[in-house]
Design a protein around this motif. Sequence first.
Motif, mmCIF file in Angstrom:
data_model
loop_
_atom_site.group_PDB
_atom_site.id
_atom_site.type_symbol
_atom_site.label_atom_id
_atom_site.label_comp_id
_atom_site.label_asym_id
_atom_site.label_seq_id
_atom_site.Cartn_x
_atom_site.Cartn_y
_atom_site.Cartn_z
ATOM 1 N N GLN A 197 23.433 29.382 21.758
ATOM 2 C CA GLN A 197 23.701 30.824 21.640
ATOM 3 C C GLN A 197 24.979 31.208 22.363
ATOM 4 O O GLN A 197 25.787 31.995 21.845
ATOM 5 C CB GLN A 197 22.528 31.622 22.199
ATOM 6 N N THR A 198 25.179 30.674 23.552
ATOM 7 C CA THR A 198 26.383 30.997 24.337
ATOM 8 C C THR A 198 27.632 30.533 23.612
ATOM 9 O O THR A 198 28.604 31.286 23.491
ATOM 10 C CB THR A 198 26.292 30.365 25.735
ATOM 11 N N LEU A 199 27.616 29.303 23.102
ATOM 12 C CA LEU A 199 28.785 28.783 22.383
ATOM 13 C C LEU A 199 29.057 29.583 21.119
ATOM 14 O O LEU A 199 30.218 29.888 20.813
ATOM 15 C CB LEU A 199 28.583 27.302 22.050
ATOM 16 N N GLN A 200 28.013 29.948 20.389
ATOM 17 C CA GLN A 200 28.206 30.751 19.175
ATOM 18 C C GLN A 200 28.801 32.115 19.510
ATOM 19 O O GLN A 200 29.703 32.593 18.813
ATOM 20 C CB GLN A 200 26.882 30.922 18.428
ATOM 21 N N THR A 201 28.310 32.725 20.565
ATOM 22 C CA THR A 201 28.824 34.039 20.979
ATOM 23 C C THR A 201 30.280 33.931 21.397
ATOM 24 O O THR A 201 31.117 34.747 20.987
ATOM 25 C CB THR A 201 27.969 34.596 22.140
ATOM 26 N N LEU A 202 30.593 32.924 22.206
ATOM 27 C CA LEU A 202 31.977 32.761 22.667
ATOM 28 C C LEU A 202 32.910 32.372 21.517
ATOM 29 O O LEU A 202 34.073 32.777 21.502
ATOM 30 C CB LEU A 202 32.040 31.727 23.796
ATOM 31 N N GLU A 203 32.387 31.619 20.567
ATOM 32 C CA GLU A 203 33.182 31.285 19.385
ATOM 33 C C GLU A 203 33.444 32.536 18.551
ATOM 34 O O GLU A 203 34.574 32.786 18.108
ATOM 35 C CB GLU A 203 32.457 30.225 18.546
ATOM 36 N N ARG A 204 32.410 33.333 18.339
ATOM 37 C CA ARG A 204 32.547 34.561 17.548
ATOM 38 C C ARG A 204 33.551 35.520 18.186
ATOM 39 O O ARG A 204 34.316 36.187 17.490
ATOM 40 C CB ARG A 204 31.188 35.239 17.416
ATOM 41 N N ASP A 205 33.538 35.576 19.522
ATOM 42 C CA ASP A 205 34.462 36.460 20.240
ATOM 43 C C ASP A 205 35.880 35.898 20.318
ATOM 44 O O ASP A 205 36.791 36.579 20.797
ATOM 45 C CB ASP A 205 33.948 36.724 21.661
ATOM 46 N N GLY A 206 36.080 34.659 19.880
ATOM 47 C CA GLY A 206 37.422 34.077 19.866
ATOM 48 C C GLY A 206 37.804 33.341 21.133
ATOM 49 O O GLY A 206 38.972 33.013 21.324
ATOM 50 N N PHE A 207 36.830 33.021 21.982
ATOM 51 C CA PHE A 207 37.115 32.321 23.238
ATOM 52 C C PHE A 207 36.994 30.807 23.100
ATOM 53 O O PHE A 207 37.629 30.067 23.833
ATOM 54 C CB PHE A 207 36.174 32.789 24.348
ATOM 55 N N VAL A 208 36.146 30.354 22.203
ATOM 56 C CA VAL A 208 35.864 28.928 22.036
ATOM 57 C C VAL A 208 36.143 28.527 20.595
ATOM 58 O O VAL A 208 35.836 29.271 19.658
ATOM 59 C CB VAL A 208 34.388 28.625 22.409
ATOM 60 N N HIS A 209 36.721 27.336 20.451
ATOM 61 C CA HIS A 209 36.942 26.756 19.121
ATOM 62 C C HIS A 209 35.961 25.606 18.935
ATOM 63 O O HIS A 209 35.814 24.741 19.810
ATOM 64 C CB HIS A 209 38.375 26.242 18.988
ATOM 65 N N ARG A 210 35.271 25.613 17.817
ATOM 66 C CA ARG A 210 34.321 24.553 17.468
ATOM 67 C C ARG A 210 34.964 23.682 16.407
ATOM 68 O O ARG A 210 35.277 24.148 15.310
ATOM 69 C CB ARG A 210 33.024 25.180 16.934
ATOM 70 N N ASP A 211 35.164 22.416 16.736
ATOM 71 C CA ASP A 211 35.805 21.479 15.819
ATOM 72 C C ASP A 211 34.772 20.464 15.344
ATOM 73 O O ASP A 211 34.418 19.539 16.084
ATOM 74 C CB ASP A 211 36.969 20.774 16.517
ATOM 75 N N ALA A 212 34.262 20.671 14.130
ATOM 76 C CA ALA A 212 33.266 19.769 13.546
ATOM 77 C C ALA A 212 33.981 18.753 12.671
ATOM 78 O O ALA A 212 34.638 19.111 11.703
ATOM 79 C CB ALA A 212 32.250 20.567 12.737
ATOM 80 N N LYS A 213 33.828 17.489 13.029
ATOM 81 C CA LYS A 213 34.473 16.417 12.273
ATOM 82 C C LYS A 213 33.462 15.824 11.285
ATOM 83 O O LYS A 213 32.334 15.529 11.660
ATOM 84 C CB LYS A 213 34.989 15.355 13.230
ATOM 85 N N PRO A 214 33.886 15.624 10.031
ATOM 86 C CA PRO A 214 32.968 15.109 9.001
ATOM 87 C C PRO A 214 32.804 13.588 9.084
ATOM 88 O O PRO A 214 33.311 12.838 8.263
ATOM 89 C CB PRO A 214 33.640 15.531 7.695
ATOM 90 N N VAL A 215 32.133 13.167 10.151
ATOM 91 C CA VAL A 215 31.875 11.741 10.326
ATOM 92 C C VAL A 215 30.377 11.548 10.516
ATOM 93 O O VAL A 215 29.638 12.494 10.726
ATOM 94 C CB VAL A 215 32.654 11.179 11.545
ATOM 95 N N ILE A 216 29.958 10.288 10.452
ATOM 96 C CA ILE A 216 28.551 9.980 10.686
ATOM 97 C C ILE A 216 28.484 9.081 11.910
ATOM 98 O O ILE A 216 29.110 8.019 11.913
ATOM 99 C CB ILE A 216 27.920 9.293 9.460
ATOM 100 N N PRO A 217 27.766 9.437 12.935
ATOM 101 C CA PRO A 217 27.051 10.705 13.098
ATOM 102 C C PRO A 217 28.036 11.860 13.290
ATOM 103 O O PRO A 217 29.195 11.637 13.685
ATOM 104 C CB PRO A 217 26.205 10.477 14.361
ATOM 105 N N PRO A 218 27.590 13.085 13.028
ATOM 106 C CA PRO A 218 28.484 14.240 13.161
ATOM 107 C C PRO A 218 29.052 14.343 14.579
ATOM 108 O O PRO A 218 28.376 14.037 15.551
ATOM 109 C CB PRO A 218 27.576 15.432 12.869
#
Length: 132
Positions: free
Chosen positions: A67-88
């Motif tokens: 929840q904290t990461l999602q909130t901070l990401e939504r507010d523009g403070f955190v960038h979430r970099d999801a790489k399309p690899v296995i495992p994610p």
Amino acid sequence: MEVSNPAPEIQPLFADVDGTMCPSRLVLEHVTSRWGVLVLIALLERSYRFGELRRRVGGVSEKMLTQTLQTLERDGFVHRDAKPVIPPRVDYTLTPLGEDAAHRVKALALWTDERVPAVEAARARYDEARGQ
């Protein structure tokens, strides 16, 4: 005859942060929340994967960290970099806005840490005065 105003209008602290509908109040709440502060400070060090960040912060549940990461990401403070690899692989880093906020809350955290002895002494005086 000039009449002075005996009760001058109270000026807001900042913008309208004391107003219940002020958007900055919500942002302030996100940045200064218990987990928000700790996540921002941790991410000042480097980017982290979720599990690493959870261990680094300590004591935070998966749900609260998510929840904290999602909130901070939504507010523009955190960038979430999801790489399309296995495992994610997902890495979290600060944005420039997040870095600015993190430096500011870190300064407050350092100030707080330095003032713990004074706070503890004040608590002891308070408790003693009330017979606790």
